[in-house]
Design a protein around this motif. Structure first.
Motif, short mmCIF file in Angstrom:
data_model
loop_
_atom_site.label_atom_id
_atom_site.label_comp_id
_atom_site.label_asym_id
_atom_site.label_seq_id
_atom_site.Cartn_x
_atom_site.Cartn_y
_atom_site.Cartn_z
N CYS A 63 38.07 50.73 47.53
CA CYS A 63 37.44 49.43 47.22
C CYS A 63 35.93 49.60 47.13
CB CYS A 63 37.76 48.40 48.29
SG CYS A 63 39.51 47.97 48.35
N SER A 64 35.28 48.67 46.44
CA SER A 64 33.82 48.67 46.39
C SER A 64 33.28 47.68 47.42
CB SER A 64 33.34 48.21 45.01
OG SER A 64 33.72 49.17 44.06
N LEU A 65 32.25 48.11 48.12
CA LEU A 65 31.58 47.20 49.05
C LEU A 65 30.57 46.36 48.30
CD1 LEU A 65 31.01 49.61 52.04
CD2 LEU A 65 32.15 47.39 52.20
N ILE A 66 30.49 45.09 48.69
CA ILE A 66 29.48 44.20 48.11
C ILE A 66 28.91 43.37 49.25
CG2 ILE A 66 31.14 42.33 47.56
CD1 ILE A 66 29.55 41.98 44.88
N ALA A 67 27.60 43.11 49.18
CA ALA A 67 26.96 42.26 50.18
C ALA A 67 26.24 41.14 49.44
CB ALA A 67 25.96 43.05 51.02
N TYR A 68 26.28 39.94 50.01
CA TYR A 68 25.48 38.87 49.42
C TYR A 68 24.80 38.08 50.52
CZ TYR A 68 29.52 35.69 50.19
OH TYR A 68 30.54 34.94 50.73
N GLY A 69 23.64 37.54 50.19
CA GLY A 69 22.82 36.83 51.17
C GLY A 69 22.66 35.38 50.81
N GLY A 70 22.81 34.52 51.81
CA GLY A 70 22.63 33.08 51.63
C GLY A 70 21.38 32.60 52.36
N ASN A 71 21.43 31.34 52.82
CA ASN A 71 20.25 30.76 53.47
C ASN A 71 20.05 31.27 54.88
OD1 ASN A 71 19.24 29.19 51.35
ND2 ASN A 71 20.90 27.72 51.65
N ASN A 72 21.15 31.68 55.56
CA ASN A 72 20.93 32.23 56.91
C ASN A 72 21.97 33.26 57.33
OD1 ASN A 72 23.08 30.59 57.44
ND2 ASN A 72 21.87 29.00 58.45
N TYR A 73 22.63 33.86 56.37
CA TYR A 73 23.59 34.90 56.75
C TYR A 73 23.73 35.92 55.62
CZ TYR A 73 26.75 32.40 53.69
OH TYR A 73 27.30 31.82 52.58
N VAL A 74 24.34 37.07 55.96
CA VAL A 74 24.74 38.07 54.96
C VAL A 74 26.24 38.27 55.11
CG1 VAL A 74 24.52 40.46 54.18
CG2 VAL A 74 22.52 39.28 55.11
N VAL A 75 26.95 38.25 53.99
CA VAL A 75 28.39 38.50 54.00
C VAL A 75 28.64 39.86 53.37
CG1 VAL A 75 30.63 37.75 53.10
CG2 VAL A 75 28.96 36.04 53.87
N VAL A 76 29.45 40.69 54.03
CA VAL A 76 29.87 41.98 53.48
C VAL A 76 31.36 41.89 53.17
CG1 VAL A 76 30.25 44.42 54.02
CG2 VAL A 76 28.07 43.33 54.61
N GLY A 77 31.72 42.27 51.95
CA GLY A 77 33.12 42.21 51.55
C GLY A 77 33.49 43.40 50.70
N THR A 78 34.79 43.47 50.34
CA THR A 78 35.25 44.52 49.43
C THR A 78 35.82 43.90 48.17
OG1 THR A 78 37.45 44.57 50.46
CG2 THR A 78 35.83 46.16 51.28
N CYS A 79 35.67 44.61 47.05
CA CYS A 79 36.19 44.17 45.76
C CYS A 79 37.06 45.28 45.17
CB CYS A 79 35.07 43.95 44.75
SG CYS A 79 33.84 42.76 45.23
N ARG A 80 38.10 44.86 44.47
CA ARG A 80 38.91 45.80 43.69
C ARG A 80 39.26 45.09 42.40
NH1 ARG A 80 39.56 50.88 43.36
NH2 ARG A 80 41.63 51.77 43.05
N PHE A 81 39.14 45.78 41.27
CA PHE A 81 39.31 45.16 39.96
C PHE A 81 40.47 45.78 39.20
CE2 PHE A 81 34.92 44.78 41.26
CZ PHE A 81 34.65 43.45 41.01
N GLN A 82 41.10 44.99 38.35
CA GLN A 82 42.23 45.50 37.57
C GLN A 82 41.80 46.63 36.62
OE1 GLN A 82 43.67 41.99 35.58
NE2 GLN A 82 42.22 42.16 33.88
N GLU A 83 40.51 46.66 36.28
CA GLU A 83 40.00 47.72 35.40
C GLU A 83 40.06 49.09 36.05
OE1 GLU A 83 38.70 43.99 33.65
OE2 GLU A 83 38.57 44.72 35.72
N GLU A 84 40.17 49.12 37.40
CA GLU A 84 40.24 50.41 38.09
C GLU A 84 41.58 50.62 38.78
OE1 GLU A 84 37.20 50.44 41.17
OE2 GLU A 84 37.53 48.32 41.57
N ASP A 85 42.39 49.57 38.93
CA ASP A 85 43.65 49.68 39.65
C ASP A 85 44.67 48.78 38.97
OD1 ASP A 85 45.78 49.63 41.38
OD2 ASP A 85 44.60 49.30 43.18
N ALA A 86 45.67 49.39 38.34
CA ALA A 86 46.66 48.62 37.57
C ALA A 86 47.47 47.67 38.44
CB ALA A 86 47.58 49.59 36.84
N GLU A 87 47.49 47.91 39.74
CA GLU A 87 48.29 47.04 40.61
C GLU A 87 47.55 45.76 41.00
OE1 GLU A 87 49.86 49.18 43.94
OE2 GLU A 87 50.69 50.77 42.67
N VAL A 88 46.27 45.71 40.69
CA VAL A 88 45.49 44.51 40.99
C VAL A 88 45.56 43.57 39.80
CG1 VAL A 88 43.14 43.63 41.40
CG2 VAL A 88 43.90 45.74 42.52
N GLU A 89 45.83 42.31 40.09
CA GLU A 89 45.81 41.31 39.02
C GLU A 89 44.44 40.64 39.03
OE1 GLU A 89 48.18 37.31 37.73
OE2 GLU A 89 49.26 38.80 38.93
#
Length: 326
Positions: free
Chosen positions: A33-59
């Motif tokens: 999976c790819s890690l992604i981080a995003y920042g808001g007004n008072n926090y940072v969220v770290v998550g993972t992404c997986r796309f159908q372009e790289e994994d046929a099992e992902v819709e």
């Protein structure tokens, strides 16, 4: 995660807050999976992404939040450390943020009990960009409206200090040029500094202002891109200190420039966060017109996926993703 055709977005992720900045991890974290981080007004969220372009099992796209980090103040910039590993036991997440209180914050977490952060003080004005040393991750460089570029160790000690002639807007560290730092200034000058001698060794000129953002091409160390005024500009540093190519793209002024990480001819620019929408344009140097135009509700931030021709922009309670044909 749904495919969103109304704004010709490939995918969107809903967020709890306005997203001021979004950043894919540019380094291999040892996980599919790819890690992604995003920042808001008072926090940072770290998550993972997986796309159908790289994994046929992902819709479409799969997104999962790993952890939310309390930040206490608006997040303005995020940099990932190459020491981040999801395949380690325990895993290690490490990133650094710049905030509106002129401080850097270094976060380290094992996604369980260990959650540490350190605050780095030193800048006397707004911090516009920051980056980790790309190979070992033992240093962080930052640039600010205080007309300095500073290099820090992971304890927050200042290791180098470069005085600029105007606001520092972008700072880049290339994995193949680990002893050089690229610093772009608002006055239209881009300089390369030798970190061993701590001297400037090369400079490029936009000949127009304000320069808002610049990037160093991962796939070709001779290529530099930037946006200044309403134009994008591209340099080949072996040929000239002036741009080889430039084009007006954003009517309202351009804001960000980012090279794709998979193709040296592919890059994206954004217009200024507007009152209603922000325009994202994806360009290919072989094409006279942008190859993709996207709009995001008051977008901010711009980041490319590590291995796909896919970029993301933050916005009002959303992250927008666009996939590009190579």
């Amino acid at each position: 995660m749904k495919q969103d055709s109304t704004r010709n977005t490939s995918y969107t992720v809903d967020c709890e807050d306005y997203v001021h900045v979004v950043k894919f991890n540019p380094f291999d974290s040892g996980d599919s999976c790819s890690l992604i981080a995003y920042g808001g007004n008072n926090y940072v969220v770290v998550g993972t992404c997986r796309f159908q372009e790289e994994d046929a099992e992902v819709e479409g796209m799969q997104y999962k939040t790993l952890r939310t980090f309390h930040h206490g103040i608006r997040v303005d910039a995020i940099a990932w450390s190459p020491e981040t590993r999801l395949d380690a036991i325990p895993p290690q997440i490490r990133f650094c943020t710049a905030a509106s209180d002129r401080k850097l914050r270094l976060f380290t977490s094992d996604l369980q009990d260990k959650n540490e952060f350190k605050t780095f003080d030193g800048h006397s004005d707004y911090i516009n960009d920051l980056v980790f040393a790309p190979n070992e991750g033992q240093e962080i460089a930052s640039v600010s409206d205080d007309h300095t570029c500073r290099v820090w160790d992971l304890e927050g000690n200042e290791k180098a200090h470069f005085v600029l002639r105007s606001s520092g807007m972008s700072v880049c560290w290339h994995p193949e040029e680990a002893f050089k730092l690229m610093v772009a200034e608002k006055n239209g000058t881009i300089r390369f500094y030798d970190l061993i001698t701590q001297q400037a060794i090369l400079s490029l000129e936009c000949e127009q202002t304000p320069l808002m953002s610049a990037d160093w091409c991962l796939k070709n160390t001779f290529k530099i891109g930037a946006v200044a005024g309403s134009d994008w500009l591209i340099w080949d540093i072996t040929r000239s200190s002036y741009p080889q190519d430039k084009r007006p793209v954003h009517v309202d002024r351009a804001r960000l420039f980012r090279w794709s990480r998979v193709n040296e001819n592919l890059f994206a620019t954004t217009g200024y966060p507007g009152k209603t929408t922000t325009q994202l344009l994806v360009h290919h140097l072989g094409h006279p017109q942008p190859i993709l135009t996207g709009t995001a509700a008051v977008g901010s931030g711009l980041t490319w996926h590590r291995t796909l021709p896919l970029c993301a922009v933050g916005g009002d309670h959303k992250i927008f993703f666009w996939i590009t044909e190579m």
